[in-house]
Design a protein around this motif. Structure first.
Motif, PDB file in Angstrom:
ATOM      1  N   THR A  93     -23.732 -44.504   0.658  1.00 36.90           N
ATOM      2  CA  THR A  93     -24.485 -45.555   0.543  1.00 36.90           C
ATOM      3  C   THR A  93     -25.108 -45.267  -0.966  1.00 36.90           C
ATOM      4  N   THR A  94     -26.144 -46.085  -1.367  1.00 31.23           N
ATOM      5  CA  THR A  94     -27.020 -45.871  -2.468  1.00 31.23           C
ATOM      6  C   THR A  94     -27.767 -44.607  -2.196  1.00 31.23           C
ATOM      7  N   GLU A  95     -28.302 -44.365  -1.084  1.00 33.23           N
ATOM      8  CA  GLU A  95     -29.021 -43.210  -0.909  1.00 33.23           C
ATOM      9  C   GLU A  95     -28.079 -41.903  -0.986  1.00 33.23           C
ATOM     10  N   GLY A  96     -27.103 -42.125  -0.414  1.00 32.21           N
ATOM     11  CA  GLY A  96     -26.237 -40.966  -0.490  1.00 32.21           C
ATOM     12  C   GLY A  96     -25.684 -40.484  -1.857  1.00 32.21           C
ATOM     13  N   VAL A  97     -25.483 -41.561  -2.688  1.00 31.03           N
ATOM     14  CA  VAL A  97     -25.249 -41.162  -4.222  1.00 31.03           C
ATOM     15  C   VAL A  97     -26.299 -40.714  -4.702  1.00 31.03           C
ATOM     16  N   GLU A  98     -27.408 -40.979  -4.456  1.00 25.77           N
ATOM     17  CA  GLU A  98     -28.819 -40.362  -4.999  1.00 25.77           C
ATOM     18  C   GLU A  98     -28.888 -39.080  -4.511  1.00 25.77           C
ATOM     19  N   ALA A  99     -28.903 -38.822  -3.164  1.00 33.05           N
ATOM     20  CA  ALA A  99     -28.876 -37.326  -2.725  1.00 33.05           C
ATOM     21  C   ALA A  99     -27.965 -36.271  -3.099  1.00 33.05           C
ATOM     22  N   ARG A 100     -26.634 -37.030  -3.194  1.00 31.90           N
ATOM     23  CA  ARG A 100     -25.492 -36.007  -3.708  1.00 31.90           C
ATOM     24  C   ARG A 100     -25.624 -35.700  -5.121  1.00 31.90           C
ATOM     25  N   ASP A 101     -26.255 -36.734  -6.166  1.00 28.94           N
ATOM     26  CA  ASP A 101     -26.252 -36.413  -7.477  1.00 28.94           C
ATOM     27  C   ASP A 101     -27.645 -35.542  -7.532  1.00 28.94           C
ATOM     28  N   ARG A 102     -28.679 -35.555  -6.875  1.00 28.96           N
ATOM     29  CA  ARG A 102     -29.598 -34.700  -7.061  1.00 28.96           C
ATOM     30  C   ARG A 102     -29.556 -33.530  -6.723  1.00 28.96           C
ATOM     31  N   ALA A 103     -28.695 -33.185  -5.315  1.00 31.78           N
ATOM     32  CA  ALA A 103     -28.056 -31.957  -4.934  1.00 31.78           C
ATOM     33  C   ALA A 103     -27.020 -31.070  -5.996  1.00 31.78           C
ATOM     34  N   LEU A 104     -26.320 -32.077  -6.452  1.00 36.93           N
ATOM     35  CA  LEU A 104     -25.441 -31.573  -7.585  1.00 36.93           C
ATOM     36  C   LEU A 104     -26.109 -30.852  -8.661  1.00 36.93           C
ATOM     37  N   ALA A 105     -27.146 -31.730  -9.074  1.00 35.75           N
ATOM     38  CA  ALA A 105     -28.182 -31.329 -10.150  1.00 35.75           C
ATOM     39  C   ALA A 105     -28.745 -30.095  -9.993  1.00 35.75           C
ATOM     40  N   ALA A 106     -29.321 -29.912  -8.630  1.00 35.42           N
ATOM     41  CA  ALA A 106     -29.885 -28.766  -8.328  1.00 35.42           C
ATOM     42  C   ALA A 106     -28.769 -27.441  -8.310  1.00 35.42           C
ATOM     43  N   LEU A 107     -27.616 -27.724  -7.957  1.00 31.62           N
ATOM     44  CA  LEU A 107     -26.709 -26.693  -7.887  1.00 31.62           C
ATOM     45  C   LEU A 107     -26.330 -26.217  -9.212  1.00 31.62           C
ATOM     46  N   ALA A 108     -26.057 -27.449 -10.237  1.00 32.55           N
ATOM     47  CA  ALA A 108     -25.677 -26.886 -11.470  1.00 32.55           C
ATOM     48  C   ALA A 108     -26.838 -26.093 -12.258  1.00 32.55           C
ATOM     49  N   SER A 109     -28.061 -26.554 -12.085  1.00 35.93           N
ATOM     50  CA  SER A 109     -29.247 -25.923 -12.634  1.00 35.93           C
ATOM     51  C   SER A 109     -29.103 -24.481 -12.222  1.00 35.93           C
ATOM     52  N   GLU A 110     -28.905 -24.093 -10.895  1.00 34.92           N
ATOM     53  CA  GLU A 110     -29.031 -22.741 -10.323  1.00 34.92           C
ATOM     54  C   GLU A 110     -27.757 -21.922 -11.010  1.00 34.92           C
ATOM     55  N   TYR A 111     -26.638 -22.687 -11.053  1.00 37.07           N
ATOM     56  CA  TYR A 111     -25.429 -21.875 -11.449  1.00 37.07           C
ATOM     57  C   TYR A 111     -25.672 -21.578 -13.088  1.00 37.07           C
ATOM     58  N   ASP A 112     -26.238 -22.746 -13.819  1.00 41.81           N
ATOM     59  CA  ASP A 112     -26.293 -22.387 -15.239  1.00 41.81           C
ATOM     60  C   ASP A 112     -27.440 -21.340 -15.347  1.00 41.81           C
ATOM     61  N   ARG A 113     -28.218 -21.072 -14.574  1.00 43.07           N
ATOM     62  CA  ARG A 113     -29.151 -20.150 -14.787  1.00 43.07           C
ATOM     63  C   ARG A 113     -28.572 -18.642 -14.783  1.00 43.07           C
ATOM     64  N   ARG A 114     -27.413 -18.785 -13.786  1.00 39.97           N
ATOM     65  CA  ARG A 114     -26.606 -17.441 -13.827  1.00 39.97           C
ATOM     66  C   ARG A 114     -25.620 -17.311 -15.048  1.00 39.97           C
TER      67      ARG A 114
END
Length: 138
Positions: A93-114
């Protein structure tokens, strides 16, 4: 010095776990459990529950539970497959895309820190190595 494959696998799993643990609060704020996130992130590539189970190496019954949760949360919907009316496709859903994208951004940010701890050349080499490991010989 010989490098033990099991040790490398363990280190990789540990890294992934540490990154996911660091993102757990942000996932929770989005209304997602960690494994629900993985299911949500896989739906576009694998739109059938059985495909999601195969891709994520999860039992089909487990995926069914996560799919029900994600449907209830409004992140995905089940649709009748026009090609086979007995099958249901999953769609974000639109909400699912938004949640997925925000979660992926959080994951990418944490991985980028490492990743910031290693040189750009080592990151390039790591990417090359991982891609090579994923490529099956023909």
């Amino acid at each position: 010095m010989t490098v033990d494959g099991a040790r490398l696998w363990t280190l990789n799993q540990r890294l992934l776990s540490v990154v996911m643990d660091a993102c757990a609060q942000e996932l929770a704020e989005l209304g997602l459990e960690t494994k629900e996130f993985f299911v949500l992130a896989e739906v576009e590539a694998s739109p059938y529950p059985a495909e999601v189970a195969t891709a994520l190496l999860l039992p089909k019954a487990t995926v069914t539970v996560y799919v029900r949760n994600l449907v209830a949360k409004g992140f995905i919907r089940r649709e009748i497959d026009d090609a086979d009316l007995r099958r249901h496709r999953l769609a974000l859903t639109t909400e699912g895309v938004e949640a997925r994208d925000r979660a992926l951004a959080a994951l990418a940010s944490e991985y980028d820190r490492r990743l910031a701890r290693i040189t750009p050349q080592d990151r390039t080499e790591l990417q090359r190595i991982l891609q090579e490991m994923l490529t099956l010989p023909t």
